[in-house]
Design a protein around this motif. Structure first.
Motif, short mmCIF file in Angstrom:
data_model
loop_
_atom_site.label_atom_id
_atom_site.label_comp_id
_atom_site.label_asym_id
_atom_site.label_seq_id
_atom_site.Cartn_x
_atom_site.Cartn_y
_atom_site.Cartn_z
N SER A 201 -80.48 35.16 28.33
CA SER A 201 -81.79 34.53 28.16
C SER A 201 -81.89 33.72 26.86
CB SER A 201 -82.92 35.56 28.24
OG SER A 201 -82.65 36.60 27.37
N GLU A 202 -80.92 33.88 25.95
CA GLU A 202 -80.98 33.10 24.71
C GLU A 202 -79.81 32.11 24.61
OE1 GLU A 202 -81.48 35.64 21.30
OE2 GLU A 202 -83.64 35.64 21.67
N ALA A 203 -78.95 32.06 25.66
CA ALA A 203 -77.75 31.23 25.58
C ALA A 203 -78.11 29.75 25.54
CB ALA A 203 -76.85 31.52 26.78
N LYS A 204 -77.39 28.99 24.74
CA LYS A 204 -77.61 27.53 24.66
C LYS A 204 -76.84 26.82 25.78
CE LYS A 204 -79.97 27.42 20.78
NZ LYS A 204 -81.40 27.23 20.92
N VAL A 205 -75.79 27.49 26.28
CA VAL A 205 -75.01 26.92 27.38
C VAL A 205 -74.86 28.00 28.45
CG1 VAL A 205 -72.75 26.00 28.05
CG2 VAL A 205 -73.71 25.40 25.82
N ILE A 206 -75.15 27.65 29.70
CA ILE A 206 -74.95 28.61 30.80
C ILE A 206 -74.11 27.96 31.89
CG2 ILE A 206 -76.09 29.94 32.64
CD1 ILE A 206 -78.42 30.40 30.74
N ILE A 207 -73.06 28.65 32.30
CA ILE A 207 -72.26 28.21 33.43
C ILE A 207 -72.59 29.18 34.56
CG2 ILE A 207 -69.94 27.54 34.21
CD1 ILE A 207 -70.67 26.31 31.47
N ALA A 208 -73.29 28.69 35.56
CA ALA A 208 -73.76 29.59 36.62
C ALA A 208 -72.98 29.37 37.91
CB ALA A 208 -75.25 29.37 36.86
N GLY A 209 -72.67 30.46 38.58
CA GLY A 209 -71.93 30.38 39.83
C GLY A 209 -72.77 30.86 41.00
N GLY A 210 -72.55 30.26 42.15
CA GLY A 210 -73.26 30.67 43.36
C GLY A 210 -72.28 31.17 44.40
N ARG A 211 -72.77 31.22 45.62
CA ARG A 211 -71.94 31.71 46.72
C ARG A 211 -70.66 30.87 46.88
NH1 ARG A 211 -75.52 34.56 50.47
NH2 ARG A 211 -76.84 32.72 50.48
N SER A 248 -77.54 41.70 36.92
CA SER A 248 -78.06 41.37 35.59
C SER A 248 -77.79 39.90 35.24
CB SER A 248 -77.44 42.28 34.53
OG SER A 248 -76.04 42.19 34.58
N LEU A 249 -76.92 39.24 36.01
CA LEU A 249 -76.62 37.82 35.76
C LEU A 249 -77.53 36.90 36.57
CD1 LEU A 249 -72.70 37.64 35.72
CD2 LEU A 249 -74.25 38.18 33.87
N GLN A 250 -78.33 37.48 37.46
CA GLN A 250 -79.13 36.64 38.37
C GLN A 250 -80.19 35.81 37.65
OE1 GLN A 250 -80.86 38.56 41.88
NE2 GLN A 250 -82.52 37.07 41.77
N ILE A 251 -80.21 34.54 37.99
CA ILE A 251 -81.20 33.60 37.42
C ILE A 251 -82.12 33.16 38.55
CG2 ILE A 251 -81.43 31.26 36.46
CD1 ILE A 251 -78.66 31.86 35.09
N GLY A 252 -83.41 33.13 38.25
CA GLY A 252 -84.33 32.67 39.28
C GLY A 252 -85.64 33.42 39.28
N GLN A 253 -86.38 33.22 40.34
CA GLN A 253 -87.71 33.80 40.48
C GLN A 253 -87.70 35.31 40.33
OE1 GLN A 253 -89.66 32.29 44.02
NE2 GLN A 253 -90.74 34.22 44.22
N THR A 254 -86.70 35.95 40.90
CA THR A 254 -86.63 37.41 40.80
C THR A 254 -85.49 37.83 39.85
OG1 THR A 254 -85.42 37.28 42.89
CG2 THR A 254 -87.68 38.07 42.99
N GLY A 255 -85.00 36.87 39.07
CA GLY A 255 -83.98 37.17 38.07
C GLY A 255 -84.47 36.72 36.71
N LYS A 256 -83.55 36.24 35.89
CA LYS A 256 -83.95 35.80 34.54
C LYS A 256 -84.39 34.33 34.56
CE LYS A 256 -81.41 39.04 31.76
NZ LYS A 256 -80.38 39.77 32.49
N VAL A 257 -85.32 34.03 33.67
CA VAL A 257 -85.74 32.65 33.49
C VAL A 257 -85.03 32.14 32.23
CG1 VAL A 257 -87.70 31.13 33.03
CG2 VAL A 257 -87.96 33.05 34.61
N VAL A 258 -84.31 31.04 32.37
CA VAL A 258 -83.52 30.56 31.24
C VAL A 258 -83.84 29.10 30.93
CG1 VAL A 258 -81.60 32.15 31.71
CG2 VAL A 258 -81.60 29.90 32.79
N THR A 259 -83.67 28.73 29.67
CA THR A 259 -83.90 27.33 29.26
C THR A 259 -82.79 26.91 28.30
OG1 THR A 259 -86.20 28.11 29.13
CG2 THR A 259 -85.82 25.79 28.64
N PRO A 260 -81.55 26.88 28.75
CA PRO A 260 -80.48 26.50 27.82
C PRO A 260 -80.47 24.98 27.55
CG PRO A 260 -79.57 26.78 30.00
CD PRO A 260 -81.04 27.12 30.11
N ASP A 261 -79.70 24.57 26.57
CA ASP A 261 -79.53 23.12 26.33
C ASP A 261 -78.70 22.51 27.46
OD1 ASP A 261 -80.90 23.48 24.02
OD2 ASP A 261 -79.14 23.51 22.72
N LEU A 262 -77.75 23.30 27.98
CA LEU A 262 -76.87 22.80 29.04
C LEU A 262 -76.70 23.87 30.12
CD1 LEU A 262 -74.76 20.78 30.18
CD2 LEU A 262 -73.06 21.86 28.70
#
Ligand code: FAD
Length: 321
Positions: A201-211, A248-262
């Motif tokens: 939630s505080e990361a400036k860069v997030i590399i997110a993976g999906g299915r 714990s890595l889930q981002i989204g409506q029922t996961g974490k809300v994030v605002t990284p720079d990238l």
């Protein structure tokens, strides 16, 4: 006229989270010529006080108590309310973190105060202050003003710039004793599922993976790129449901809300529930095989291609910088 603003310093593994410094910056905007008083709660938090001063707090109040070793809304609200009763501030700023989301409504209720939660921007007008917060899963923004009663806000991490650190800044640090009644919940142990990497939630860069990442093994190139850029790995619920990674890595409506720079979305289609957690990222890069994927609608840069080819190429290029 200046105001007195109380700001909560939030610790994780004994170190202050960045949102604490962002809360000081928000507090400064609200205080005007007044003062920002930081509050540190825990069983051993003395060493962090100076940092709060260096990032702009005018004073620090410490409450150390063995009952505050682990966060409980019961213990922390008793301690915070006691400081509030002594200081009688004009306003309170707390991070919109898991802790802040739990603690703030309880405090607001006890103080009979309103609460503007999840603030991403504070606009100062000539005679009023406007608080901006996302609504409808980030699809719209709401502007709010406080017309009566104390200011009480929580701020979304990574949105309000912290002030520059000044190592020579001085301020008063005071420890006070608070009598905390027996807690209704005793935390025996905290078992963390994620590794000790960068806090999502505080990361400036997030590399997110999906299915599209296809397996737990498939996350390895994403982790490599995240490590290189000093960032964190996140995921869609699709990837979590498929057991490629922990929830714990889930981002989204029922996961974490994030605002990284990238935010680099790899093999994520861009479902509305996923976008609710990342669409306010400053720069979004999407890598997807399908040129019609909805994620491209919110992306600043889109790469149509196979993530298993594109991600290693990106890593190779970033290594050259
Ligand atoms: P998919 O939709 O299956 O997309 C996979 C993508 O990968 C596709 O676009 C495909 O083209 C691409 N792809 C495949 N192989 C490759 C490759 N080799 N290279 C590049 N691209 C490739 N979802 C969340 O993420 N977060 C939430 O918080 C959330 N909350 C929800 C709450 C509710 C109440 C509901 C009903 C759903 C929620 N969802 C949430 C689920 C959401 O609706 C989607 O199902 C989910 O986001 C899809 O995940 P995905 O994009 O990884 O998978």
């Amino acid at each position: 006229m200046g105001k007195k603003i109380l700001v909560l310093g939030e610790l994780r593994d004994g170190a202050l989270r960045n949102v604490s410094f962002e809360a000081i910056a928000a507090g400064k905007k609200l205080a005007g010529d007044g003062e920002v008083v930081a509050v540190l709660l825990g069983d051993s938090v003395q060493t962090q006080a100076q940092l709060m001063i260096q990032f702009g707090a005018d004073r620090v109040i410490i409450v150390e108590n063995e009952k505050l070793g682990h966060y409980t809304s019961d213990g922390f609200s008793q301690a915070f309310l006691s400081v509030e009763a002594q200081e009688k501030p004009d306003g309170i700023v707390i991070g919109h973190t898991a802790l802040g989301k739990d603690l703030s409504p309880k405090i607001a209720n006890k103080l009979n105060a309103g609460l503007i939660s999840d603030v991403t921007k504070i606009e100062e007008g000539s005679d009023n202050v406007t608080f901006i917060r996302p609504i409808f899963s980030g699809k719209a923004f709401e502007k709010k003003e406080i017309v009566e009663g104390p200011i009480f806000i929580t701020i979304r991490p990574n949105n309000i710039d912290m002030l520059e650190k000044d190592e020579f800044r001085k301020g008063d640090v005071k420890s006070i004793a608070v009598d905390i009644k027996d807690l209704r919940t005793i935390i025996q142990d905290v078992v963390r599922k994620t590794s000790d990497g960068v806090d999502l939630s505080e990361a400036k860069v997030i590399i997110a993976g999906g299915r599209g990442v296809k397996s737990a093994e498939g996350f390895k190139p994403l982790q490599e790129l995240a490590d290189l850029l000093g960032g964190a790995v996140g995921a869609s619920r699709g990837a979590c449901d498929a057991d490629y990674c922990d929830y714990s890595l889930q981002i989204g409506q029922t996961g974490k809300v994030v605002t990284p720079d990238l935010y680099i979305a790899c093999g994520i289609s861009g479902a509305i529930q996923h976008m609710a957690g990342m669409s306010n990222s400053k720069v979004i890069v999407a890598i997807n095989k399908d040129p019609e994927a909805s994620i491209f609608n919110v992306a600043d840069y889109g790469i149509v291609g196979d993530l298993f080819e594109v991600v290693p190429l990106l890593t190779e290029e970033f290594r050259k910088i």
